[in-house]
Motif scaffolding. Structure first.
Motif, PDB file in Angstrom:
ATOM      1  N   LYS A  39       0.863  -1.171   0.000  1.00  0.00           N
ATOM      2  CA  LYS A  39       0.000   0.000   0.000  1.00  0.00           C
ATOM      3  C   LYS A  39       0.901   1.223   0.000  1.00  0.00           C
ATOM      4  N   SER A  40       0.333   2.334  -0.292  1.00  0.00           N
ATOM      5  CA  SER A  40       1.044   3.596  -0.181  1.00  0.00           C
ATOM      6  C   SER A  40       1.377   3.843   1.289  1.00  0.00           C
ATOM      7  N   LYS A  66       1.507   6.634   2.700  1.00  0.00           N
ATOM      8  CA  LYS A  66       0.538   7.625   3.177  1.00  0.00           C
ATOM      9  C   LYS A  66      -0.761   6.964   3.618  1.00  0.00           C
ATOM     10  N   ASP A  67      -1.201   5.902   2.926  1.00  0.00           N
ATOM     11  CA  ASP A  67      -2.413   5.190   3.319  1.00  0.00           C
ATOM     12  C   ASP A  67      -2.251   4.540   4.683  1.00  0.00           C
ATOM     13  N   MET A  93      -0.127   5.544   7.087  1.00  0.00           N
ATOM     14  CA  MET A  93      -0.019   6.610   8.074  1.00  0.00           C
ATOM     15  C   MET A  93      -1.384   7.231   8.384  1.00  0.00           C
ATOM     16  N   LYS A  94      -2.226   7.374   7.364  1.00  0.00           N
ATOM     17  CA  LYS A  94      -3.547   7.978   7.542  1.00  0.00           C
ATOM     18  C   LYS A  94      -4.373   7.180   8.554  1.00  0.00           C
ATOM     19  N   HIS A  95      -4.263   5.855   8.500  1.00  0.00           N
ATOM     20  CA  HIS A  95      -5.006   4.990   9.410  1.00  0.00           C
ATOM     21  C   HIS A  95      -4.622   5.249  10.868  1.00  0.00           C
ATOM     22  N   TYR A  96      -3.382   5.670  11.106  1.00  0.00           N
ATOM     23  CA  TYR A  96      -2.885   5.911  12.465  1.00  0.00           C
ATOM     24  C   TYR A  96      -2.744   7.405  12.767  1.00  0.00           C
ATOM     25  N   ASN A  97      -3.421   8.261  12.007  1.00  0.00           N
ATOM     26  CA  ASN A  97      -3.365   9.706  12.215  1.00  0.00           C
ATOM     27  C   ASN A  97      -1.940  10.250  12.141  1.00  0.00           C
ATOM     28  N   SER A  98      -1.095   9.596  11.351  1.00  0.00           N
ATOM     29  CA  SER A  98       0.309   9.966  11.145  1.00  0.00           C
ATOM     30  C   SER A  98       1.132   9.959  12.434  1.00  0.00           C
ATOM     31  N   THR A 120       5.541  11.363  15.549  1.00  0.00           N
ATOM     32  CA  THR A 120       4.932  11.741  14.276  1.00  0.00           C
ATOM     33  C   THR A 120       5.631  10.979  13.154  1.00  0.00           C
ATOM     34  N   ALA A 172       6.086  10.748   5.719  1.00  0.00           N
ATOM     35  CA  ALA A 172       6.092  10.035   4.441  1.00  0.00           C
ATOM     36  C   ALA A 172       7.406  10.223   3.711  1.00  0.00           C
TER      37      ALA A 172
END
Length: 53
Positions: free
Chosen positions: A21-22, A24-25, A27-32, A40, A43
């Motif tokens: 997966k990307s 970014k995808d 990281m988005k799931h874990y609120n970065s 923090t 990407a």
């Protein structure tokens, strides 16, 4: 083939993916943020370790 996403600060495993997966995808799931230490996630600063099962 599987991919482990780990925190660069604490080394905690954040995710294991069977399909790529990307970043970014993921990281988005874990609120970065790392769910273990709160670091923090970036990407632009990451490494990828791939292992064949």
């Amino acid at each position: 083939m599987s991919v482990d996403v780990t925190c660069g600060k604490c080394g905690s495993k954040i995710s294991n993916m069977k399909m790529l997966k990307s970043v970014k995808d993921v990281m988005k799931h874990y609120n970065s943020k790392c769910p273990s230490c709160g670091q923090t996630l970036s990407a632009s600063e990451f490494s990828i370790d791939v292992s064949k099962n």
